[in-house]
Design a protein around this motif. Structure first.
Motif, PDB file in Angstrom:
ATOM      1  N   LEU A  29       0.831  -1.208   0.000  1.00 33.71           N
ATOM      2  CA  LEU A  29       0.000   0.000   0.000  1.00 33.71           C
ATOM      3  C   LEU A  29       0.865   1.256   0.000  1.00 33.71           C
ATOM      4  N   GLN A  30       1.977   1.220   0.705  1.00 31.01           N
ATOM      5  CA  GLN A  30       2.876   2.376   0.699  1.00 31.01           C
ATOM      6  C   GLN A  30       3.484   2.584  -0.688  1.00 31.01           C
ATOM      7  N   LYS A  31       3.790   1.495  -1.379  1.00 30.13           N
ATOM      8  CA  LYS A  31       4.350   1.605  -2.731  1.00 30.13           C
ATOM      9  C   LYS A  31       3.318   2.116  -3.733  1.00 30.13           C
ATOM     10  N   TYR A  32       2.041   1.882  -3.458  1.00 25.66           N
ATOM     11  CA  TYR A  32       0.980   2.349  -4.353  1.00 25.66           C
ATOM     12  C   TYR A  32       0.714   3.845  -4.198  1.00 25.66           C
ATOM     13  N   GLU A  33       1.508   4.530  -3.394  1.00 25.63           N
ATOM     14  CA  GLU A  33       1.297   5.955  -3.106  1.00 25.63           C
ATOM     15  C   GLU A  33      -0.125   6.178  -2.592  1.00 25.63           C
ATOM     16  N   PHE A  34      -0.426   5.415  -1.579  1.00 24.63           N
ATOM     17  CA  PHE A  34      -1.748   5.397  -0.969  1.00 24.63           C
ATOM     18  C   PHE A  34      -2.245   6.797  -0.605  1.00 24.63           C
ATOM     19  N   GLU A  35      -1.317   7.651  -0.141  1.00 23.15           N
ATOM     20  CA  GLU A  35      -1.707   8.998   0.300  1.00 23.15           C
ATOM     21  C   GLU A  35      -2.258   9.846  -0.848  1.00 23.15           C
ATOM     22  N   LYS A  36      -1.928   9.482  -2.086  1.00 26.62           N
ATOM     23  CA  LYS A  36      -2.479  10.223  -3.229  1.00 26.62           C
ATOM     24  C   LYS A  36      -3.906   9.767  -3.549  1.00 26.62           C
ATOM     25  N   ILE A  37      -4.208   8.531  -3.220  1.00 27.82           N
ATOM     26  CA  ILE A  37      -5.551   8.000  -3.470  1.00 27.82           C
ATOM     27  C   ILE A  37      -6.510   8.428  -2.361  1.00 27.82           C
ATOM     28  N   PHE A  38      -6.033   8.376  -1.131  1.00 25.62           N
ATOM     29  CA  PHE A  38      -6.817   8.810   0.031  1.00 25.62           C
ATOM     30  C   PHE A  38      -6.075   9.969   0.702  1.00 25.62           C
ATOM     31  N   PRO A  39      -6.178  11.176   0.162  1.00 23.20           N
ATOM     32  CA  PRO A  39      -5.435  12.314   0.727  1.00 23.20           C
ATOM     33  C   PRO A  39      -5.792  12.550   2.194  1.00 23.20           C
ATOM     34  N   GLY A  40      -4.766  12.800   2.989  1.00 24.99           N
ATOM     35  CA  GLY A  40      -4.972  13.077   4.406  1.00 24.99           C
ATOM     36  C   GLY A  40      -5.235  11.849   5.248  1.00 24.99           C
ATOM     37  N   CYS A  41      -5.212  10.688   4.626  1.00 25.99           N
ATOM     38  CA  CYS A  41      -5.477   9.435   5.335  1.00 25.99           C
ATOM     39  C   CYS A  41      -4.147   8.776   5.689  1.00 25.99           C
ATOM     40  N   ARG A  42      -4.103   8.111   6.820  1.00 25.76           N
ATOM     41  CA  ARG A  42      -2.869   7.431   7.202  1.00 25.76           C
ATOM     42  C   ARG A  42      -3.074   5.925   7.225  1.00 25.76           C
ATOM     43  N   LEU A  43      -1.991   5.217   6.999  1.00 20.25           N
ATOM     44  CA  LEU A  43      -1.971   3.760   7.099  1.00 20.25           C
ATOM     45  C   LEU A  43      -1.418   3.394   8.462  1.00 20.25           C
ATOM     46  N   LEU A  44      -2.064   2.468   9.132  1.00 21.52           N
ATOM     47  CA  LEU A  44      -1.624   2.106  10.473  1.00 21.52           C
ATOM     48  C   LEU A  44      -1.879   0.622  10.707  1.00 21.52           C
ATOM     49  N   ASP A  45      -0.942  -0.025  11.360  1.00 20.22           N
ATOM     50  CA  ASP A  45      -1.132  -1.419  11.746  1.00 20.22           C
ATOM     51  C   ASP A  45      -2.193  -1.501  12.840  1.00 20.22           C
ATOM     52  N   ILE A  46      -2.949  -2.577  12.849  1.00 20.42           N
ATOM     53  CA  ILE A  46      -4.039  -2.724  13.818  1.00 20.42           C
ATOM     54  C   ILE A  46      -3.542  -2.661  15.260  1.00 20.42           C
ATOM     55  N   HIS A  47      -2.350  -3.190  15.505  1.00 15.35           N
ATOM     56  CA  HIS A  47      -1.824  -3.189  16.871  1.00 15.35           C
ATOM     57  C   HIS A  47      -1.452  -1.777  17.318  1.00 15.35           C
ATOM     58  N   GLU A  48      -0.897  -1.002  16.405  1.00 14.20           N
ATOM     59  CA  GLU A  48      -0.585   0.396  16.720  1.00 14.20           C
ATOM     60  C   GLU A  48      -1.870   1.181  16.980  1.00 14.20           C
ATOM     61  N   TYR A  49      -2.890   0.891  16.189  1.00 10.42           N
ATOM     62  CA  TYR A  49      -4.187   1.552  16.369  1.00 10.42           C
ATOM     63  C   TYR A  49      -4.765   1.237  17.749  1.00 10.42           C
ATOM     64  N   LEU A  50      -4.720  -0.031  18.130  1.00 12.62           N
ATOM     65  CA  LEU A  50      -5.242  -0.424  19.444  1.00 12.62           C
ATOM     66  C   LEU A  50      -4.464   0.253  20.568  1.00 12.62           C
ATOM     67  N   MET A  51      -3.153   0.372  20.403  1.00 14.02           N
ATOM     68  CA  MET A  51      -2.350   1.052  21.422  1.00 14.02           C
ATOM     69  C   MET A  51      -2.745   2.526  21.518  1.00 14.02           C
ATOM     70  N   GLU A  52      -2.946   3.170  20.369  1.00 18.54           N
ATOM     71  CA  GLU A  52      -3.371   4.572  20.382  1.00 18.54           C
ATOM     72  C   GLU A  52      -4.711   4.744  21.091  1.00 18.54           C
ATOM     73  N   LYS A  53      -5.569   3.746  20.975  1.00 21.22           N
ATOM     74  CA  LYS A  53      -6.889   3.792  21.612  1.00 21.22           C
ATOM     75  C   LYS A  53      -6.838   3.301  23.061  1.00 21.22           C
ATOM     76  N   ASP A  54      -5.627   3.071  23.558  1.00 20.41           N
ATOM     77  CA  ASP A  54      -5.382   2.656  24.948  1.00 20.41           C
ATOM     78  C   ASP A  54      -6.039   1.318  25.295  1.00 20.41           C
ATOM     79  N   MET A  55      -6.113   0.444  24.302  1.00 20.39           N
ATOM     80  CA  MET A  55      -6.589  -0.914  24.556  1.00 20.39           C
ATOM     81  C   MET A  55      -5.406  -1.717  25.085  1.00 20.39           C
ATOM     82  N   ARG A  56      -5.627  -2.448  26.158  1.00 18.92           N
ATOM     83  CA  ARG A  56      -4.554  -3.276  26.705  1.00 18.92           C
ATOM     84  C   ARG A  56      -5.140  -4.339  27.613  1.00 18.92           C
ATOM     85  N   LEU A  57      -4.405  -5.409  27.754  1.00 14.00           N
ATOM     86  CA  LEU A  57      -4.833  -6.452  28.675  1.00 14.00           C
ATOM     87  C   LEU A  57      -4.510  -6.014  30.094  1.00 14.00           C
TER      88      LEU A  57
END
Length: 200
Positions: A29-57
């Motif tokens: 997705l990074q090689k496809y220049e994803f940011e040009k297809i979805f401007p202002g959108c970021r790509l994030l791994d699900i685990h990083e997303y969960l950490m940002e949302k303060d999900m934890r065991l």
């Protein structure tokens, strides 16, 4: 072409983040220049997303964890071991070396793959010893977690010799937070109106 169609079809949505769960998918997705297809959108791994949302065991007892960082790690924004430790709610030890069996590596080059696999098994055994546990029959449950579906397949093959169970980080979290039947319940909800269907 497909991503442009998705972007056009979903242009009524204000998409800020696209979440992936595979390092190879992230790389592509990074090689496809994803940011040009979805401007202002970021790509994030699900685990990083969960950490940002303060999900934890919270207060998992009776299980020790190690982390296998994939050769194609999907975690590009934060340090993978820090993400894993945050999500597990405890310090997680890094277990180095390629698993040697994911993707087509084991099929394409079994000669090299076998050597890599042997080195990984040594590393897993060393990890158990550092925890003060018996190789092959650890005195408590030990899991090797990863963020790569392909590595999960490779790591699963070490279980019989080491006594270590392999799992995907987010699946381990789901089991503890949502219960052992989390997948069946999710599929049931998804099949009964839980997912917006878009015709491309």
């Amino acid at each position: 072409v497909l991503f442009h169609r998705v972007a056009n079809t979903l242009n009524y949505l204000d998409i800020k983040t696209v979440i992936v769960s595979c390092g190879t998918c992230m790389d592509q997705l990074q090689k496809y220049e994803f940011e040009k297809i979805f401007p202002g959108c970021r790509l994030l791994d699900i685990h990083e997303y969960l950490m940002e949302k303060d999900m934890r065991l919270q207060a998992v007892t009776g299980t020790r964890y190690m982390y296998h960082d994939p050769c194609h790690t999907p975690m590009k924004t934060y340090k993978p071991l820090e993400v894993t430790s945050a999500l597990m709610g405890q310090d997680v030890a890094l277990n180095d070396r390629c698993c040697g069996e994911s993707g087509t590596f084991a099929v394409a080059r079994p000669d090299i793959s076998t050597q890599v696999k042997m080195r990984k098994q040594e590393e897993l055994e060393k990890g158990l010893q550092q925890m003060g546990l018996t190789v092959g029959a650890p005195e408590m449950e030990v899991k090797i977690l990863t963020s790569c579906p392909s590595c999960l397949q490779g790591l699963s093959r070490y279980g019989e010799d080491t006594g270590i169970e392999a799992d995907y980080i987010v699946v381990e979290m789901a089991k503890h937070i949502l219960g052992e039947n989390w997948m069946q319940e999710y599929v049931h909800k998804a099949n009964n109106g839980g997912i917006e269907k878009v015709l491309l």
